[in-house]
Motif scaffolding. Sequence first.
Motif, short mmCIF file in Angstrom:
data_model
loop_
_atom_site.label_atom_id
_atom_site.label_comp_id
_atom_site.label_asym_id
_atom_site.label_seq_id
_atom_site.Cartn_x
_atom_site.Cartn_y
_atom_site.Cartn_z
N GLU A 172 0.82 -1.21 0.00
CA GLU A 172 0.00 0.00 0.00
C GLU A 172 0.85 1.26 0.00
O GLU A 172 0.40 2.32 -0.42
N VAL A 173 2.09 1.14 0.49
CA VAL A 173 2.93 2.33 0.64
C VAL A 173 4.39 1.99 0.39
O VAL A 173 4.86 0.90 0.73
N LEU A 174 5.09 2.93 -0.23
CA LEU A 174 6.55 2.86 -0.42
C LEU A 174 7.16 4.09 0.22
O LEU A 174 6.82 5.22 -0.15
N ILE A 175 8.05 3.87 1.19
CA ILE A 175 8.84 4.95 1.78
C ILE A 175 10.23 4.85 1.17
O ILE A 175 10.92 3.86 1.38
N SER A 176 10.63 5.83 0.40
CA SER A 176 11.92 5.77 -0.28
C SER A 176 12.81 6.92 0.18
O SER A 176 12.42 8.09 0.11
N ALA A 177 13.98 6.56 0.68
CA ALA A 177 14.92 7.57 1.17
C ALA A 177 15.55 8.32 0.02
O ALA A 177 15.81 7.78 -1.05
N GLN A 231 20.61 30.76 1.49
CA GLN A 231 19.25 30.36 1.18
C GLN A 231 18.68 29.42 2.23
O GLN A 231 19.41 28.73 2.93
N VAL A 232 17.35 29.41 2.31
CA VAL A 232 16.62 28.49 3.17
C VAL A 232 15.77 27.60 2.26
O VAL A 232 15.05 28.09 1.40
N PHE A 233 15.84 26.29 2.47
CA PHE A 233 15.16 25.34 1.59
C PHE A 233 14.06 24.61 2.35
O PHE A 233 14.22 24.24 3.51
N ASP A 234 12.93 24.41 1.67
CA ASP A 234 11.91 23.49 2.16
C ASP A 234 11.46 22.61 0.99
O ASP A 234 12.07 22.65 -0.08
N GLU A 235 10.41 21.84 1.19
CA GLU A 235 10.01 20.86 0.19
C GLU A 235 9.59 21.48 -1.14
O GLU A 235 9.58 20.80 -2.18
N LYS A 236 9.25 22.76 -1.14
CA LYS A 236 8.83 23.43 -2.37
C LYS A 236 10.01 24.04 -3.13
O LYS A 236 9.83 24.54 -4.25
N SER A 237 11.19 24.01 -2.54
CA SER A 237 12.36 24.61 -3.19
C SER A 237 12.82 23.77 -4.37
O SER A 237 12.70 22.55 -4.37
N PRO A 238 13.35 24.44 -5.41
CA PRO A 238 13.83 23.69 -6.58
C PRO A 238 15.12 22.94 -6.27
O PRO A 238 15.78 23.20 -5.26
N SER A 239 15.47 22.04 -7.16
CA SER A 239 16.69 21.27 -7.01
C SER A 239 17.91 22.13 -7.34
O SER A 239 17.82 23.11 -8.09
N GLY A 240 19.05 21.73 -6.78
CA GLY A 240 20.29 22.42 -7.08
C GLY A 240 20.86 21.97 -8.41
O GLY A 240 20.23 21.22 -9.16
N LEU A 297 9.35 7.67 -8.21
CA LEU A 297 8.09 8.23 -8.69
C LEU A 297 7.42 7.38 -9.77
O LEU A 297 6.27 7.64 -10.13
N LYS A 298 8.12 6.38 -10.27
CA LYS A 298 7.53 5.49 -11.27
C LYS A 298 6.65 4.40 -10.66
O LYS A 298 6.08 3.60 -11.39
N VAL A 299 6.54 4.38 -9.35
CA VAL A 299 5.71 3.36 -8.71
C VAL A 299 4.24 3.58 -9.09
O VAL A 299 3.82 4.71 -9.38
N GLN A 300 3.48 2.49 -9.10
CA GLN A 300 2.07 2.57 -9.46
C GLN A 300 1.35 3.62 -8.62
O GLN A 300 1.62 3.79 -7.43
N LYS A 301 0.39 4.32 -9.25
CA LYS A 301 -0.29 5.42 -8.59
C LYS A 301 -1.17 4.97 -7.42
O LYS A 301 -1.54 5.79 -6.58
N ASP A 302 -1.53 3.68 -7.38
CA ASP A 302 -2.32 3.21 -6.25
C ASP A 302 -1.46 2.88 -5.03
O ASP A 302 -1.98 2.47 -3.99
N VAL A 303 -0.15 3.09 -5.14
CA VAL A 303 0.77 2.91 -4.02
C VAL A 303 1.14 4.30 -3.49
O VAL A 303 1.65 5.14 -4.23
N ARG A 304 0.85 4.53 -2.23
CA ARG A 304 1.20 5.83 -1.64
C ARG A 304 2.72 5.92 -1.49
O ARG A 304 3.36 5.04 -0.93
N LEU A 305 3.29 7.01 -2.01
CA LEU A 305 4.75 7.20 -2.01
C LEU A 305 5.13 8.38 -1.12
O LEU A 305 4.60 9.47 -1.27
N ALA A 306 6.06 8.13 -0.21
CA ALA A 306 6.66 9.20 0.58
C ALA A 306 8.15 9.21 0.33
O ALA A 306 8.82 8.18 0.50
N LEU A 307 8.67 10.34 -0.10
CA LEU A 307 10.10 10.53 -0.34
C LEU A 307 10.67 11.31 0.83
O LEU A 307 10.33 12.48 1.04
N LYS A 357 2.62 11.79 2.37
CA LYS A 357 2.89 11.41 0.99
C LYS A 357 3.61 12.54 0.29
O LYS A 357 3.59 13.69 0.73
N GLY A 358 4.28 12.21 -0.81
CA GLY A 358 5.09 13.20 -1.49
C GLY A 358 6.40 13.41 -0.77
O GLY A 358 6.87 12.56 -0.01
#
Length: 343
Positions: free
Chosen positions: A153-158, A170-179, A195-205, A263-264
Amino acid sequence: METRGAIAAAAAAAAFTWSNSISSAHHLSQQPFSVYGCRTPKIRCLYDSAPSQKRADQMIVSVTGATGFIGKRLVQRLHADSHYVRVLTRSKSNAQAIFPGKKGSTAVVNLAGMPISTRWSPEIKKEIKQSRIRVTSKVVDLINDSTSDVRPEVLISATAVGFYGTSETQVFDEKSPSGNDYLAEVCREWEGNALKVQKDVRLALIRIGVVLGKDGGALAKMIPLFMMFAGGPLGSGRQWFSWIHVDDLVNLICEALSNPSYKGVINGTAPNPVRLGEMCEQLGSVLGRPSWLPVPDIALKAVLGEGASVVLEGQKVLPARAEELGFPFKYRYVKDALKAIMT
């Protein structure tokens, strides 16, 4: 000069340890095997660990990188909470696959990847990236190829705060762009595969910062230096140090496993990052040792080459999403975290 070089090497090892919280113990075999008629990468189960008692919300959690600093603590916590744990590896010829029989995993936690604690060469840089991409791709492919009745049901990916690049201002949070540096590129591709995991699997990065704990990570390398009165900041000491206590990180992962709101992208860092000089001063204070011997840039570059940028530069990363979700950080300040670890 030889002594200073040895200190630089040890300090560099400590610094690289904090920039690489992920375990290298589970590089997964590229040989295919069949699960439910599908050709998938070979991911083996070192052991199935059954809990001592049942619970209504019991999970079956498969973990890569389970023998690493974070992974070991996570497995201990899952056991303590009476969840069923599968430690994934390729080291047992007679091990079962990740989803044996008709008994699938409720969740998967992916913590594997090659350490970056070495002098970088083009070949090493390629392997640092590919080790993360290969493992994550294989986990995702296996999840996607499994039938819906056994799909987690869920994938936690480091991933890592290196995603944001480095900055002293600079101060970074989850909305900040990549370096735009090498490690930011690694993290982008690492996350892209998850992010290629099936959409019915909840993904937390989980973008992990410097993980603090007594039995591993950065402190295991730094404490001996301070005890020898050889501790001090690396480079200027003004680079940002975005840290998290290992217990808070494990709690964050466990909350993400069970709470559908997680998630996300979620930054795995404490709410109050510090500059490295302050971190070293606090550690010296807790240990009763001075933080008096800085390691100069030139010494680190001599030991690490291009890789010295990882420890000479940093980023100020805030856990905005975790705060928004109401995650209860036990250690919000580095002084409190260090006192708890050392007492």
